[in-house]
Write an enzyme that holds these catalytic residues in place. Structure first.
Site, PDB file in Angstrom:
ATOM      1  N   ARG A 240       0.843  -1.199   0.000  1.00  0.00           N
ATOM      2  CA  ARG A 240       0.000   0.000   0.000  1.00  0.00           C
ATOM      3  C   ARG A 240       0.878   1.248   0.000  1.00  0.00           C
ATOM      4  NH1 ARG A 240      -2.234  -3.554   3.878  1.00  0.00           N
ATOM      5  NH2 ARG A 240      -4.340  -4.285   3.371  1.00  0.00           N
ATOM      6  N   LYS A 279      -2.606  -1.065   8.672  1.00  0.00           N
ATOM      7  CA  LYS A 279      -4.061  -0.969   8.637  1.00  0.00           C
ATOM      8  C   LYS A 279      -4.727  -1.970   9.577  1.00  0.00           C
ATOM      9  CE  LYS A 279      -7.865  -0.960   5.280  1.00  0.00           C
ATOM     10  NZ  LYS A 279      -8.213  -1.142   3.842  1.00  0.00           N
ATOM     11  N   ARG A 357      -1.402  -1.884  -6.861  1.00  0.00           N
ATOM     12  CA  ARG A 357      -1.615  -3.028  -5.972  1.00  0.00           C
ATOM     13  C   ARG A 357      -2.571  -4.032  -6.622  1.00  0.00           C
ATOM     14  NH1 ARG A 357      -1.583  -4.405  -0.439  1.00  0.00           N
ATOM     15  NH2 ARG A 357      -3.550  -5.158   0.428  1.00  0.00           N
ATOM     16  N   HIS A 380      -4.119  -9.058   3.360  1.00  0.00           N
ATOM     17  CA  HIS A 380      -5.559  -9.037   3.592  1.00  0.00           C
ATOM     18  C   HIS A 380      -5.884  -9.790   4.880  1.00  0.00           C
ATOM     19  CE1 HIS A 380      -6.630  -8.260  -0.909  1.00  0.00           C
ATOM     20  NE2 HIS A 380      -6.411  -7.150  -0.238  1.00  0.00           N
ATOM     21  N   TYR A 390     -11.033  -9.765  -6.446  1.00  0.00           N
ATOM     22  CA  TYR A 390     -10.514 -10.204  -7.744  1.00  0.00           C
ATOM     23  C   TYR A 390     -11.369 -11.304  -8.358  1.00  0.00           C
ATOM     24  CZ  TYR A 390      -6.738  -7.483  -5.882  1.00  0.00           C
ATOM     25  OH  TYR A 390      -6.012  -6.454  -5.337  1.00  0.00           O
TER      26      TYR A 390
END
Length: 426
Positions: A240, A279, A357, A380, A390
């Site tokens: 990120r 995050k 990304r 993730h 995706y």
């Protein structure tokens, strides 16, 4: 004669102002005490728990918040009072500053104008559904009074119909659900009525990642840029933007070819450019670096050393891998501008920086890399996130697989006595 020291903890007299705790006939424990209520008044509240300790803990938390000057909303408070209490007394300690700022804007612009006057205890699922339906249909210029002083939109009888996106409406709903869920946990409400309202899932945001040829063209154009190593990492590892800008030299082990990701650079309203944790906890990870990234990172210090000498006493040494020419942290917004100029020079279509990304994951999926590996690389929290984002790539791969199977079956020999067919079945 017993003394206070000899009295069991469950029977000791609590100090003045600490409230009372007692067991109810239904076997639950009830704790009651006075707290600061909206309007600068004091109000007696009651909380409940399955054990004495649980009820006492809930009451102590409310009294502690009250002693800090935070009004403690109760079931007979308005939705506006409760949302203010939850935002400033609860959410502020649970989420990042930027997230708290988004919560505050959502409450100020949408929830308080739409539901703020209603009593919290009387809020129904129908109220929430009606509010969300109105939010979808209302022009925001008119609803927020943006056209009052500027004389446009509804002020001149020509509404621009600037409505909220389905994604924003879903976000408003989620903030309300979070606030009411806390009211349920504190026994201020018996149930979360916002959870009974089903909103249509917004369509996933469309993104157009680089193709393999576009990715090669991008890397070639970036090879002469001072941030070449950053662009290499972004496209080859899927980091990120904040993770790239928060990367320190001590996080890199170029000998073993790995990088530890546990920090992120963010701009906050009060602290400016700030190094924060990643995050989520799943975002803290150790990744393997491609050979190309290792090579570019080994040459990057030479360029940084030249900039250090040119800056002289103005150099700010903070240990960051990617900085401004004077050693200061790179502003995420400025990086976005540089990225767009690079795309223009390379004669590539404009995409978001975050789409690098997406390009990483898409290209890996098309090469047949397992979803679990991609999930760990991207950081993730759940593999469902990776699979959902995706899905379009997976469908394309399914089509390729089906076509490949069709080709194989079409080439098969139709002779039932052919021994090669029997071997293939086994």
């Amino acid at each position: 004669m017993t003394t206070p020291r000899d009295t069991p903890a469950s029977r000791r007299t609590r100090a003045n102002g600490d409230g009372t705790v007692y067991k109810r006939k239904d076997s639950r424990w009830e704790a009651a005490g006075y707290v600061l209520a909206p309007g600068n008044t004091r109000k007696r509240i009651r909380v409940y728990g399955t054990t004495r300790k649980e009820a006492l803990t809930k009451l102590t938390e409310k009294i502690a918040a009250s002693n800090l000057g935070l009004p403690v909303a109760t079931a007979d408070s308005t939705v506006s009072d409760y949302l203010t209490y939850w935002l400033n007394g609860v959410a502020v300690r649970q989420v990042r500053e930027n997230t708290h700022t988004r919560y505050a804007a959502c409450i100020r612009l949408h929830l308080i104008p739409g539901l703020g006057a209603k009593k919290l205890a009387r809020l129904t699922a129908r109220d929430v559904r009606t509010f969300l339906d109105h939010l979808r249909a209302a022009c925001q210029c008119c609803a927020q009074g943006r056209d009052t002083d500027r004389h446009f939109c509804c002020a001149i009888g020509q509404c621009c119909n600037k409505r909220l996106s389905p994604l924003t409406v879903t976000y408003v709903h989620s903030v309300l659900k979070s606030a009411l869920e806390h009211a349920v946990r504190e026994d201020d409400l018996p149930r979360n009525v916002a959870r009974n309202v089903k909103t249509p899932a917004p369509r996933p945001r469309r993104f157009k990642p680089f193709t393999a040829s576009e990715a090669r063209q991008f890397l070639y154009a970036a090879s002469s840029d001072r941030l070449h190593a950053l662009y290499e990492l972004a496209l080859r590892t899927g980091l990120r933007k904040g993770e790239l800008l928060g990367l320190h030299w001590e996080d890199l082990d170029l000998d073993s070819g790995t990088a530890s990701i546990h920090r992120s650079l963010q701009r906050t309203p009060t602290g400016g450019l700030t190094i924060l944790h990643t995050k989520t906890r799943a975002s803290e990870r150790r990744i393997a670096l491609p050979t190309e990234c290792i090579n570019s990172l080994k040459t990057h210090p030479e360029r940084q050393h030249e900039e250090r000498e040119a800056a002289g006493a103005g150099w700010a040494d903070n240990g960051l891998v990617f900085t401004t020419p004077t050693g200061k942290p790179l502003d995420p917004t400025n990086l976005t501008r540089r990225f767009r100029r690079l795309l223009h020079r390379a004669q590539l279509r404009t995409i978001r920086f975050h789409d690098l990304r997406h390009s990483t994951a898409t290209l890996l999926l098309e090469q047949g890399i397992d979803l679990v590996v991609i999930k760990e690389l991207l950081g993730h929290a759940h593999i469902g996130v990776t699979a959902g984002v995706y899905a379009h790539v997976r469908l394309r791969l399914q089509r390729q697989a089906i076509n490949a199977l069709g080709t194989a079956l079409g080439l098969a020999n139709d002779d039932p006595d052919d021994p090669s067919d029997a071997a293939a079945v086994r």
